[in-house]
Design an enzyme around this catalytic site. Structure first.
Site, short mmCIF file in Angstrom:
data_model
loop_
_atom_site.label_atom_id
_atom_site.label_comp_id
_atom_site.label_asym_id
_atom_site.label_seq_id
_atom_site.Cartn_x
_atom_site.Cartn_y
_atom_site.Cartn_z
N ASN A 83 -86.61 -36.29 13.28
CA ASN A 83 -87.45 -36.46 14.44
C ASN A 83 -86.61 -36.52 15.26
O ASN A 83 -85.36 -37.56 15.25
CB ASN A 83 -87.76 -38.04 13.56
CG ASN A 83 -88.77 -38.88 14.98
OD1 ASN A 83 -89.32 -38.08 15.85
ND2 ASN A 83 -89.40 -40.01 14.49
N SER A 121 -81.73 -43.84 8.01
CA SER A 121 -80.62 -44.35 7.55
C SER A 121 -79.79 -43.00 7.22
O SER A 121 -78.56 -43.35 6.28
CB SER A 121 -79.64 -44.97 7.59
OG SER A 121 -80.12 -46.05 9.12
N LYS A 130 -87.51 -37.93 18.43
CA LYS A 130 -87.57 -39.37 19.20
C LYS A 130 -87.17 -38.87 21.06
O LYS A 130 -88.20 -38.23 21.41
CB LYS A 130 -86.63 -40.04 18.69
CG LYS A 130 -86.66 -40.65 17.50
CD LYS A 130 -86.77 -42.04 17.07
CE LYS A 130 -86.90 -41.67 15.34
NZ LYS A 130 -86.07 -43.53 14.62
N GLY A 168 -83.95 -39.41 11.62
CA GLY A 168 -83.81 -39.97 13.18
C GLY A 168 -82.52 -39.15 13.81
O GLY A 168 -82.13 -38.32 13.70
N GLY A 169 -81.82 -40.08 13.92
CA GLY A 169 -80.50 -39.08 14.40
C GLY A 169 -79.34 -38.23 13.97
O GLY A 169 -79.32 -37.40 15.17
N HIS A 214 -95.35 -43.94 13.08
CA HIS A 214 -94.15 -44.36 13.12
C HIS A 214 -93.86 -45.63 13.96
O HIS A 214 -94.06 -46.39 14.43
CB HIS A 214 -93.18 -43.73 13.51
CG HIS A 214 -91.54 -43.38 13.88
ND1 HIS A 214 -90.85 -44.72 13.77
CD2 HIS A 214 -90.75 -42.83 13.18
CE1 HIS A 214 -89.81 -44.44 13.71
NE2 HIS A 214 -89.63 -43.25 12.93
N GLY A 245 -82.15 -46.44 12.34
CA GLY A 245 -81.09 -46.85 13.12
C GLY A 245 -80.02 -47.78 12.73
O GLY A 245 -79.12 -48.14 13.70
N GLU A 280 -90.61 -45.51 5.18
CA GLU A 280 -89.44 -45.52 6.00
C GLU A 280 -89.54 -46.70 6.38
O GLU A 280 -90.03 -47.85 7.39
CB GLU A 280 -89.32 -45.31 7.55
CG GLU A 280 -89.61 -43.00 7.51
CD GLU A 280 -89.13 -43.21 8.94
OE1 GLU A 280 -88.17 -41.97 8.74
OE2 GLU A 280 -89.42 -43.47 10.03
N GLU A 295 -91.72 -47.53 15.13
CA GLU A 295 -91.09 -47.22 16.17
C GLU A 295 -93.07 -47.06 17.39
O GLU A 295 -93.40 -47.85 18.93
CB GLU A 295 -90.48 -46.52 17.16
CG GLU A 295 -88.94 -46.97 16.42
CD GLU A 295 -88.34 -45.47 16.15
OE1 GLU A 295 -88.36 -44.48 16.70
OE2 GLU A 295 -87.47 -46.09 15.86
P1 13P Z 1 -82.93 -43.30 11.13
O1 13P Z 1 -82.51 -41.99 10.76
O2 13P Z 1 -81.99 -42.34 13.09
O3 13P Z 1 -82.41 -44.00 11.19
O4 13P Z 1 -84.48 -42.98 12.01
C1 13P Z 1 -85.23 -43.03 10.71
C2 13P Z 1 -86.64 -42.32 11.65
O5 13P Z 1 -87.57 -42.86 11.67
C3 13P Z 1 -86.83 -41.02 11.46
O6 13P Z 1 -88.46 -41.05 12.05
#
Ligand code: 13P
Length: 270
Positions: free
Chosen positions: A10, A206, A12, A227-228, A91, A167, A161, A93
């Protein structure tokens, strides 16, 4: 029940056309035993599909309506037209930035299904929920509220999640993930019966090369939403590799077998 692992990225609000070279490298590293999918910003869907036509490219959100006066929003029909095969929905966020409710998330899932797209539906508790001992209760409530009608494993995956793990570099223990996935699976069983055994449950928050093997092979974990670490091939490919079944050897697959792997995306229903 053996379920194929799915490692989904993802991006983002990250990435530009120059970053598409990362997708090319990710697609080249795909292996036959693991499904790979990447959700990218809307601006990148069309060029991403053009760059890596055999990789599953998805959106990060979708509007519940098919068209209309919704400035700035994107419909499932538009995602499909752009070449996406799935979208992330719900999500945390978006739930916190945009105030999305469970009912809206459910409507988004149903919109994707109407247009033959797959969904990765996100749920997860806050730190306050976990600290007060209500994590399972809150996640189960979210699941019940946002599970779409006609939920079925050929188009729906659930991503657990925990908000506090996204993050932050913090993750639940494998035992906590297993407990939560068990609760999600049991709730699905109540809601959709035997199909629940086939729905893939992803863990997200993470995930890195360092913790992927432990998290991905915990009981009832069928993959990861990353994510990252999905932003570069250097950080994402080791997670894809960690998802391989224990008896799969890296580097011994033919090109045809690799292509087969990217065909087994979380594809839209036929
Ligand atoms: P991170 O892997 O950066 O923690 O993000 C997870 C996430 O929100 C994937 O949708």
């Amino acid at each position: 029940m053996i379920r194929r692992k799915l490692v989904a990225g993802n991006w983002k609000m990250n990435g530009n056309r120059a970053a598409l070279s990362e997708l090319v490298a990710i697609a080249a590293a795909a292996r036959p035993d693991v499904d790979v999918a990447i959700a990218v910003p809307a601006t990148l869907i069309i060029p991403a599909v053009a760059s890596v036509p055999r990789l599953a490219i998805g959106g990060e959100d979708v509007h519940p309506a098919d068209h209309g006066a919704h400035t700035g929003c994107i419909s499932a029909a538009m995602l499909k037209d752009a070449g996406a095969t799935f979208s992330v929905i719900g999500h945390s966020e978006r739930r916190s930035d945009c105030g999305e409710t469970d009912a809206e998330v459910r409507a988004k899932a149903e919109a994707l299904h109407r247009h033959g797209l797959a969904a990765i539906l996100c749920i997860g508790e806050t730190l306050a929920d976990r600290q007060s001992g209500r994590a399972v209760e809150m996640v189960v409530r979210q699941l019940i509220g946002s599970l779409p009608s006609q939920a079925a494993p050929d188009w729906l995956s659930i991503a657990y999640e925990p908000v506090w793990a996204i993050g932050t570099g913090h993750t639940p223990t494998a035992t906590e993930v297993v407990e939560m996935h068990g609760a999600i699976r049991a709730t699905l069983r109540d809601l959709i019966g035997g199909d629940a055994a086939v729905v893939r449950l992803l863990y997200g928050g993470s995930v890195t090369a360092d913790n992927a093997a432990q998290l991905l092979h915990a009981g009832d974990v069928d993959g990861a939403l990353v994510g990252g670490a999905s932003l570069t091939a250097a950080t994402f490919v080791p997670i894809m590799n960690a998802a391989q079944p224990a008896n799969a050897g890296a580097g011994r697959f033919s090109r045809a077998q690799q292509n087969n792997a990217v065909d087994h995306v979380i594809a839209a229903q036929a």
